[in-house]
Scaffold this motif. Structure first.
Motif, PDB file in Angstrom:
ATOM      1  N   PHE A  32     -11.935 -13.210  40.483  1.00  0.00           N
ATOM      2  CA  PHE A  32     -13.055 -12.321  40.801  1.00  0.00           C
ATOM      3  C   PHE A  32     -13.372 -11.333  39.683  1.00  0.00           C
ATOM      4  O   PHE A  32     -14.521 -10.905  39.533  1.00  0.00           O
ATOM      5  N   ASP A  33     -12.365 -10.933  38.912  1.00  0.00           N
ATOM      6  CA  ASP A  33     -12.633 -10.009  37.807  1.00  0.00           C
ATOM      7  C   ASP A  33     -13.572 -10.650  36.793  1.00  0.00           C
ATOM      8  O   ASP A  33     -14.537 -10.018  36.316  1.00  0.00           O
ATOM      9  N   ARG A  34     -13.298 -11.919  36.466  1.00  0.00           N
ATOM     10  CA  ARG A  34     -14.151 -12.619  35.503  1.00  0.00           C
ATOM     11  C   ARG A  34     -15.544 -12.858  36.086  1.00  0.00           C
ATOM     12  O   ARG A  34     -16.559 -12.764  35.382  1.00  0.00           O
ATOM     13  N   ALA A  35     -15.601 -13.166  37.390  1.00  0.00           N
ATOM     14  CA  ALA A  35     -16.891 -13.398  38.041  1.00  0.00           C
ATOM     15  C   ALA A  35     -17.735 -12.125  38.038  1.00  0.00           C
ATOM     16  O   ALA A  35     -18.929 -12.146  37.704  1.00  0.00           O
ATOM     17  N   GLU A  36     -17.097 -10.987  38.372  1.00  0.00           N
ATOM     18  CA  GLU A  36     -17.810  -9.715  38.413  1.00  0.00           C
ATOM     19  C   GLU A  36     -18.306  -9.323  37.021  1.00  0.00           C
ATOM     20  O   GLU A  36     -19.439  -8.855  36.844  1.00  0.00           O
ATOM     21  N   GLU A  37     -17.455  -9.538  36.019  1.00  0.00           N
ATOM     22  CA  GLU A  37     -17.842  -9.215  34.644  1.00  0.00           C
ATOM     23  C   GLU A  37     -19.035 -10.052  34.202  1.00  0.00           C
ATOM     24  O   GLU A  37     -19.964  -9.555  33.558  1.00  0.00           O
ATOM     25  N   MET A  38     -19.028 -11.345  34.551  1.00  0.00           N
ATOM     26  CA  MET A  38     -20.115 -12.230  34.147  1.00  0.00           C
ATOM     27  C   MET A  38     -21.432 -11.819  34.805  1.00  0.00           C
ATOM     28  O   MET A  38     -22.487 -11.796  34.149  1.00  0.00           O
ATOM     29  N   ILE A  39     -21.379 -11.454  36.086  1.00  0.00           N
ATOM     30  CA  ILE A  39     -22.599 -11.052  36.790  1.00  0.00           C
ATOM     31  C   ILE A  39     -23.193  -9.810  36.140  1.00  0.00           C
ATOM     32  O   ILE A  39     -24.408  -9.700  35.947  1.00  0.00           O
ATOM     33  N   ASN A  40     -22.329  -8.869  35.781  1.00  0.00           N
ATOM     34  CA  ASN A  40     -22.812  -7.611  35.185  1.00  0.00           C
ATOM     35  C   ASN A  40     -23.382  -7.803  33.786  1.00  0.00           C
ATOM     36  O   ASN A  40     -24.188  -6.993  33.328  1.00  0.00           O
ATOM     37  N   LYS A  41     -22.981  -8.886  33.102  1.00  0.00           N
ATOM     38  CA  LYS A  41     -23.432  -9.114  31.728  1.00  0.00           C
ATOM     39  C   LYS A  41     -24.492 -10.213  31.611  1.00  0.00           C
ATOM     40  O   LYS A  41     -24.934 -10.516  30.502  1.00  0.00           O
ATOM     41  N   MET A  42     -24.890 -10.810  32.718  1.00  0.00           N
ATOM     42  CA  MET A  42     -25.830 -11.926  32.675  1.00  0.00           C
ATOM     43  C   MET A  42     -27.177 -11.523  32.081  1.00  0.00           C
ATOM     44  O   MET A  42     -27.677 -10.430  32.340  1.00  0.00           O
ATOM     45  N   SER A  43     -27.763 -12.440  31.293  1.00  0.00           N
ATOM     46  CA  SER A  43     -29.078 -12.183  30.699  1.00  0.00           C
ATOM     47  C   SER A  43     -30.208 -12.580  31.650  1.00  0.00           C
ATOM     48  O   SER A  43     -31.355 -12.184  31.450  1.00  0.00           O
ATOM     49  N   VAL A  44     -29.881 -13.386  32.667  1.00  0.00           N
ATOM     50  CA  VAL A  44     -30.889 -13.782  33.662  1.00  0.00           C
ATOM     51  C   VAL A  44     -30.575 -13.094  34.982  1.00  0.00           C
ATOM     52  O   VAL A  44     -29.428 -12.722  35.248  1.00  0.00           O
ATOM     53  N   LYS A  45     -31.599 -12.927  35.793  1.00  0.00           N
ATOM     54  CA  LYS A  45     -31.421 -12.249  37.081  1.00  0.00           C
ATOM     55  C   LYS A  45     -30.673 -13.161  38.050  1.00  0.00           C
ATOM     56  O   LYS A  45     -31.056 -14.319  38.241  1.00  0.00           O
ATOM     57  N   PRO A  46     -29.600 -12.676  38.680  1.00  0.00           N
ATOM     58  CA  PRO A  46     -28.866 -13.510  39.646  1.00  0.00           C
ATOM     59  C   PRO A  46     -29.777 -13.937  40.796  1.00  0.00           C
ATOM     60  O   PRO A  46     -30.562 -13.131  41.298  1.00  0.00           O
TER      61      PRO A  46
END
Length: 626
Positions: free
Chosen positions: A407-421
């Motif tokens: 979940f740490d990696r998942a949360e980090e990726m969501i916060n850094k994504m260049s596209v809107k989730p």
């Protein structure tokens, strides 16, 4: 590859016409020919004035965005431009939503307009997301004097397309009456636009009425009407009209077959899909990649990858769509190793993958828990293939990480994504939180989903299930109260199985089926054998805060268990049992069906809302990772 060169040397009108003919396709394909087009415009200034020549130059300069300003400049410099001159530039400006306002301004300045002028501006507004403005323009055309010639089948079709885009049935009906009064309803394009308008406004019966009155109904009209039924979720009527089409002697084309096969996949009508396959073979449609790809998709969605691969291997040169259908089919059927194997074979074929192909591959990695492999492929999408990551790619990676508890990696990726989730990403995160009982991120994901689709009951139910799994029954009650206040009701779980020529549907605790007595008696005996072999009900999947004995009774008669039991009793011994469910299979039912498959020695296939589970000899193809 060396770019074709173009030299400008003209001294007569005839040479200029010839130069325009040669330069036009080059400029359309490559903006680097813009200087040559501008040079021709300069050369034309030394020739005697000619409206025809000026209009041809306007056509050339309007053919590419790079020379569109030059077209505007030329139009402004003409002493007496005609309606064709204006139409050329208006149509060119109207191609892009960014220059639609300029197209409208130029249109309003025109000294005179014909049907092409009105059709271009009305259709442009409809095409670029301004259907109400398009309808207002059409009404203006009808009101203004001198536009009788412009009110024809072309402008009427554009206006009907605008009514369809606006989902405005009232305006569509007004247009329907208008075209009848004007006597322009004899054109096939108008009939098609009318039917399409009614269907997109949610009035499929009115669309069918228009279809039935069409003076000529070719294969395109039949195919479109069949598709309208399917799009409206009225599969039975769509299949019925397809049969009517065959009986009427109209020969289906590859698009007809593809549409019907997609519906067979959507409605899990495997038997009908096989019949369509047989008819395609008789009609010699086997070499159509478009229809064959739909066939692969149908078989894979119905859980029969053996037949899907047989179709795939029968194609001499599978295209990108077919390769993608096979890769995605294996991923959805819980066979990630095969999906990755076919992806490797696909790469060796020399065909370049697209963003959809990678969704299938990443999905396979997520289903198998191949975190490192999935991340490697994810990074290659952009670094090696030059394809920008889409929200769906990111959703697959979040699914991969959250399923594996990272979940740490998942949360980090969501916060850094260049596209809107998107909603699929948040739903993937919520699903991972359900598996690992991560309440904090579950709340985060649920709040995002409430913003995107506040009326979707699945989010509320999943969040409540997560709360229940960790004993937070006060929070469960709060979720229920929110659902009640918003009049949101849980979608009833249902499962169905096709036996003979009938589809048998079951709900949880359902006793309405004629064979309910036999089904329940069979399950009661089976549960005794299961307990003897070590089965213990996992009541954590029951939402209610009640005693364990009551929970076990609640979970013991879920819809998929009733459907599987019916299949065991009423299908030939040794035959595979195939059950479909509208929601995700719960963990205890998954365990139960594994026991059932071993005790009765039958292969049991269950397709839930996420994927296929192939149960055999006490194991599932998902490896208990889903």
């Amino acid at each position: 590859m060396k770019r074709p060169s173009f030299s400008v040397s003209v001294t007569t009108a005839s040479q200029l016409h010839d130069a325009i003919d040669r330069l036009l396709p080059l400029l359309r394909a490559d903006a680097s020919h813009a200087p040559a087009a501008r040079a021709l415009a300069v050369a034309a200034a030394s020739l005697p004035p000619s409206t025809l020549l000026s209009n041809r130059l306007l056509h050339l300069l309007s053919s590419h965005q790079a020379t569109l300003p030059d077209a505007l400049a030329l139009l402004s410099s003409l002493p007496s431009p005609d309606v064709c001159s204006y139409n050329t530039v208006v149509a060119a400006l109207a191609r892009s939503p960014r220059s639609l306002a300029s197209a409208r301004a130029l249109f309003d300045r025109m000294p005179g307009r014909d049907h092409f002028s009105w059709s271009a501006i009305v259709s442009a507004h409809a095409r670029h997301g301004q259907p109400h403005a398009a309808l207002a323009l059409y009404r203006r055309m009808v009101r203004e004097p001198g536009n009788a010639g412009a009110d024809n089948e072309f402008t009427a079709s554009s206006a009907l397309a605008a009514a369809a885009a606006a989902r405005c049935a009232r305006a569509g009906r007004e247009l329907h009456c208008h075209v009848i009064r004007r006597g322009i309803d004899a054109d096939a394009v108008v009939w098609s636009a009318l039917a399409d308008m009614y269907a997109k406004c949610g009035r499929v019966d009115d669309a069918r009425s228009v279809f039935d009155r069409m003076p000529v109904r070719d294969v395109v009209a039949w195919t479109a009407m069949v598709e309208r039924y399917f799009d409206a979720g009225r599969g039975g009527e769509g299949f019925g009209l397809f049969v009517h089409m065959l009986r009427s002697g109209v020969r289906p084309n590859e698009f007809t077959y593809a549409g019907v096969l997609r519906a067979c996949a959507e409605f899990t009508s495997e038997k009908l899909g096989r019949q369509v396959h047989g008819r395609m073979a008789k009609a010699r449609m086997e070499n159509s990649c478009f229809a064959e790809s739909a066939l692969v998709h149908m078989y894979s969605k119905c859980g029969d990858m053996v037949s899907a691969i047989r179709v795939f291997e029968g194609m001499p040169k599978p295209d990108l769509v077919m390769w993608t259908a096979v890769i995605s089919g294996y991923a959805q059927n819980g066979q990630p190793e095969e999906a990755l194997c076919y992806f490797d074979m696909f790469l060796k074929s020399g065909i370049r993958p697209d963003h959809v192909t990678f969704v299938g591959v990443l999905s396979a990695c997520a289903h198998a828990g191949l975190v490192d492999k999935g991340l490697e492929i994810f990074h290659k999408i952009k670094n090696e293939y030059g394809i920008e990551h889409t929200a769906d790619h990111c959703a697959c990676v979040i699914d991969l990480l959250s399923r594996s508890g990272q979940f740490d990696r998942a949360e980090e990726m969501i916060n850094k994504m260049s596209v809107k989730p998107n909603k699929f990403l948040w739903a993937s995160l919520l699903g991972g939180c359900r598996i690992h009982k991560n309440v904090r991120l579950a709340r985060w994901a649920a709040e995002a989903l409430f913003e995107i689709e506040p009326e979707n009951p699945a989010t509320y139910v999943t969040l409540a299930n997560i709360y229940a799994s960790v004993g937070l029954f006060d929070e469960v009650e709060n979720v229920r109260k929110i659902m009640e206040s918003k009049s949101i009701t849980k979608i009833p779980a249902s499962s169905w199985i096709e036996v003979g020529r009938r589809v048998h549907v079951f709900l949880v605790g359902d006793k309405s089926h004629p064979q309910a007595g036999e089904i329940y008696a069979f399950l009661k005996k089976l549960y005794v054998k299961m307990r003897e072999e070590g089965y213990v009900a996992d009541t954590g999947f029951v939402l209610h805060d009640v005693e364990d004995e009551q929970k076990e009774q609640d979970i013991g008669y879920h819809s998929e268990r009733l459907a599987v039991a019916f299949g065991i009793i009423f299908t030939p011994e040794g035959a595979p049992i195939k059950v479909f469910k509208n929601l995700r299979i719960c963990g205890d039912c998954h365990t139960t069906i594994k026991f059932m498959s071993r005790i009765v020695q039958r292969e049991i296939i269950v397709r839930d809302s996420n994927r296929f589970h192939h149960f055999k000899n006490g194991s599932c193809s998902c490896g208990d990772y889903w």
